[in-house]
Design a protein around this motif. Structure first.
Motif, PDB file in Angstrom:
ATOM      1  N   PRO A 137      41.467  37.483  58.392  1.00  0.00           N
ATOM      2  CA  PRO A 137      41.560  36.600  57.027  1.00  0.00           C
ATOM      3  C   PRO A 137      40.361  36.006  56.720  1.00  0.00           C
ATOM      4  N   ASN A 138      39.320  35.725  57.694  1.00  0.00           N
ATOM      5  CA  ASN A 138      37.982  35.286  57.466  1.00  0.00           C
ATOM      6  C   ASN A 138      36.875  36.161  57.675  1.00  0.00           C
ATOM      7  N   ASN A 139      37.156  37.485  57.546  1.00  0.00           N
ATOM      8  CA  ASN A 139      36.133  38.433  57.730  1.00  0.00           C
ATOM      9  C   ASN A 139      35.291  38.427  56.293  1.00  0.00           C
ATOM     10  N   GLU A 140      34.013  37.980  56.432  1.00  0.00           N
ATOM     11  CA  GLU A 140      33.106  37.870  55.153  1.00  0.00           C
ATOM     12  C   GLU A 140      32.946  39.242  54.659  1.00  0.00           C
ATOM     13  N   ASP A 141      32.615  40.228  55.483  1.00  0.00           N
ATOM     14  CA  ASP A 141      32.056  41.438  54.972  1.00  0.00           C
ATOM     15  C   ASP A 141      33.325  41.996  53.998  1.00  0.00           C
ATOM     16  N   LEU A 142      34.707  41.936  54.594  1.00  0.00           N
ATOM     17  CA  LEU A 142      35.814  42.492  53.729  1.00  0.00           C
ATOM     18  C   LEU A 142      35.745  41.756  52.415  1.00  0.00           C
ATOM     19  N   LYS A 143      35.654  40.420  52.431  1.00  0.00           N
ATOM     20  CA  LYS A 143      36.024  39.331  51.456  1.00  0.00           C
ATOM     21  C   LYS A 143      34.852  39.847  50.434  1.00  0.00           C
ATOM     22  N   LYS A 144      33.665  39.999  50.587  1.00  0.00           N
ATOM     23  CA  LYS A 144      32.686  40.490  49.719  1.00  0.00           C
ATOM     24  C   LYS A 144      32.998  41.734  49.271  1.00  0.00           C
ATOM     25  N   LEU A 145      33.317  42.559  49.989  1.00  0.00           N
ATOM     26  CA  LEU A 145      33.673  43.934  49.465  1.00  0.00           C
ATOM     27  C   LEU A 145      35.000  43.865  48.504  1.00  0.00           C
ATOM     28  N   ASP A 146      35.867  43.161  48.812  1.00  0.00           N
ATOM     29  CA  ASP A 146      36.920  43.198  48.055  1.00  0.00           C
ATOM     30  C   ASP A 146      36.612  42.544  46.688  1.00  0.00           C
ATOM     31  N   ARG A 147      35.576  41.379  46.716  1.00  0.00           N
ATOM     32  CA  ARG A 147      34.994  41.097  45.296  1.00  0.00           C
ATOM     33  C   ARG A 147      34.552  42.022  44.433  1.00  0.00           C
ATOM     34  N   GLN A 148      33.809  42.956  45.214  1.00  0.00           N
ATOM     35  CA  GLN A 148      33.026  44.061  44.486  1.00  0.00           C
ATOM     36  C   GLN A 148      33.914  44.981  43.756  1.00  0.00           C
ATOM     37  N   ILE A 149      35.142  45.395  44.606  1.00  0.00           N
ATOM     38  CA  ILE A 149      36.090  46.063  44.072  1.00  0.00           C
ATOM     39  C   ILE A 149      37.023  45.398  42.817  1.00  0.00           C
ATOM     40  N   GLY A 150      37.042  44.298  43.172  1.00  0.00           N
ATOM     41  CA  GLY A 150      37.852  43.513  41.832  1.00  0.00           C
ATOM     42  C   GLY A 150      36.986  43.626  40.663  1.00  0.00           C
ATOM     43  N   LEU A 151      35.768  43.472  40.624  1.00  0.00           N
ATOM     44  CA  LEU A 151      34.611  43.513  39.537  1.00  0.00           C
ATOM     45  C   LEU A 151      34.787  44.900  38.874  1.00  0.00           C
ATOM     46  N   LYS A 152      34.895  46.193  39.955  1.00  0.00           N
ATOM     47  CA  LYS A 152      34.908  47.565  39.390  1.00  0.00           C
ATOM     48  C   LYS A 152      36.507  47.670  38.674  1.00  0.00           C
ATOM     49  N   ILE A 153      37.497  47.279  39.233  1.00  0.00           N
ATOM     50  CA  ILE A 153      38.833  47.285  38.676  1.00  0.00           C
ATOM     51  C   ILE A 153      38.788  46.581  37.226  1.00  0.00           C
ATOM     52  N   SER A 154      38.129  45.543  37.191  1.00  0.00           N
ATOM     53  CA  SER A 154      37.980  44.758  35.845  1.00  0.00           C
ATOM     54  C   SER A 154      37.355  45.562  34.951  1.00  0.00           C
ATOM     55  N   GLU A 155      36.018  46.210  35.462  1.00  0.00           N
ATOM     56  CA  GLU A 155      35.445  47.043  34.421  1.00  0.00           C
ATOM     57  C   GLU A 155      35.805  48.136  33.902  1.00  0.00           C
ATOM     58  N   GLU A 165      39.167  48.611  33.789  1.00  0.00           N
ATOM     59  CA  GLU A 165      40.412  48.224  32.798  1.00  0.00           C
ATOM     60  C   GLU A 165      39.603  48.091  31.595  1.00  0.00           C
ATOM     61  N   LYS A 166      38.528  47.558  31.483  1.00  0.00           N
ATOM     62  CA  LYS A 166      37.894  47.179  30.162  1.00  0.00           C
ATOM     63  C   LYS A 166      37.368  48.543  29.302  1.00  0.00           C
ATOM     64  N   HIS A 167      36.903  49.484  30.266  1.00  0.00           N
ATOM     65  CA  HIS A 167      36.542  50.589  29.619  1.00  0.00           C
ATOM     66  C   HIS A 167      37.854  51.391  29.233  1.00  0.00           C
ATOM     67  N   GLU A 168      38.689  51.292  29.930  1.00  0.00           N
ATOM     68  CA  GLU A 168      39.924  52.102  29.398  1.00  0.00           C
ATOM     69  C   GLU A 168      40.556  51.513  28.281  1.00  0.00           C
ATOM     70  N   ALA A 169      40.450  50.352  28.152  1.00  0.00           N
ATOM     71  CA  ALA A 169      41.009  49.663  27.033  1.00  0.00           C
ATOM     72  C   ALA A 169      40.106  49.988  25.600  1.00  0.00           C
TER      73      ALA A 169
END
Length: 361
Positions: free
Chosen positions: A136-154, A156-160
């Motif tokens: 749960p405290n793995n910083e590399d995975l946390k950082k990567l997960d934030r990047q993935i979240g931004l990509k998913i938001s982008e 979804e926005k593009h598809e809309a």
């Protein structure tokens, strides 16, 4: 001496057991040696990455290490494949590592990273969540997960935005079709760019209109020519007394001398409804840029075959844009294009006689 035994069989003698144990020890030693060689080549930089992959593969092929150790080998090879941009191979190696050791955090991270680079966003997010369950405290995975979240938001926005663009463009195509207007291949794209008509909330079309001064091939643009406007309204503004044309040194292009024409075109030059939709979507979030289709190539060839001497149709300034555009002999070249000439100019006779033609497209 039996050096290899069939699966499930047992050695018959103590000597055979000893021989197999010795071979296994040699293979295990070789596997660790190959692994270390691979690690050294990774540290030596990009020129040696292929050597690192080779040695990790040799170590794996020994089939002599424990599942956890072999999982590390697959994860190491995945790392090098990521560095080389071999994303599919990196993902495959990561998954092989996870089959052997599901909690291999480095393999999970590399699977997530490869999936992200392959734009497999849902899969990338799933790998990250799995890894964070183990660590749960793995910083590399946390950082990567934030990047993935931004990509998913982008995404979804593009598809809309794309869905909205398609819906609006379909309404625009229907409005054009319902008016009986004919759209052909766009001309003068270097001047017009991706300008296109707009349908307002009152279901009225607003067109960008290109005015070309045939004599000098200069141009003016009317950004918003409402289909219910008469031509005289816009011409009065363009040719006002206080705004003379800079290139018209002989003052031929005064309001009272101006005439407006469009080129009569042959049949068979209209874009299909599908092609029109495709063209009007250019420049939007739903644009398809796979290149010119066969249909457009056919249109260009058809245009060349029908060109001949141009026939000019004079525009009655007291008519609306809609009235002119719906004429059966007017095929709109992407957006409306009208040619401006002066009755006072020596060029006028040449133009009227059909001895001048627009530059080939």
């Amino acid at each position: 001496m039996a050096l290899w035994m069939e699966k499930g069989s047992e050695p018959l003698t103590e000597t055979e057991k000893a021989d197999l144990e010795a071979i296994a020890a040699l293979k295990e030693s070789a596997a660790f040696e190959f692994k270390e060689k691979g690690n050294q080549y990774v540290k030596m930089g990009k020129k040696h990455y292929s050597d690192a992959i080779d040695y990790y593969t040799r170590a794996i092929d020994q089939k002599a290490l424990s599942d956890s150790e072999t999982s590390i080998l697959f994860a190491n090879r995945a790392h090098v494949n990521l560095l080389l941009g071999n994303l599919r191979r990196a993902l495959t190696d990561s998954n092989e590592a996870l089959k052997l050791c599901p909690s291999n955090i480095k393999a999970i991270y590399r699977a997530a990273k490869a999936s992200l680079s392959l734009n497999m966003l849902a899969e990338a997010r799933e790998y990250c969540l799995k890894g964070l369950q183990f660590d749960p405290n793995n910083e590399d995975l946390k950082k990567l997960d934030r990047q993935i979240g931004l990509k998913i938001s982008e995404k979804e926005k593009h598809e809309a935005e794309a869905s909205k663009a398609v819906a609006e463009t379909k309404k625009l195509v229907s409005a054009i079709e319902n008016r009986g207007l004919k759209i052909g291949k766009a001309m003068y794209l270097e001047l017009t760019g991706l300008r296109k008509p707009v349908l307002d909330k009152s279901n009225i079309l607003h067109w960008p209109v290109l005015l070309l001064y045939a004599e000098v091939m200069s141009s003016d643009f009317i950004e918003d020519f409402c289909e219910t406007d008469m031509f005289s309204v816009h011409l009065d503004m363009i040719f006002s007394e206080d705004q003379p044309l800079s290139w018209d040194v002989e003052n031929n292009y005064k309001r009272e001398f101006i005439e407006l024409y469009y080129e009569q075109t042959g049949s068979g030059l209209c874009l299909s409804k599908e092609k029109l939709l495709h063209c009007l979507l250019e420049g939007t979030a739903a644009a398809h840029r796979e290149g010119v289709g066969d249909e457009e190539k056919d249109t260009v060839e058809d245009y060349k075959q029908h060109m001949g001497s141009p026939k000019w149709i004079k525009v009655n300034e007291r008519r609306t844009l809609h009235d002119v555009l719906k004429e059966p002999n007017f095929i709109i070249p992407g957006i409306p294009v009208f040619y401006v000439v002066s009755k006072r100019s020596s060029f006028y006779g040449k133009f009227k006689a059909g001895k001048w033609a627009p530059p080939s497209i």
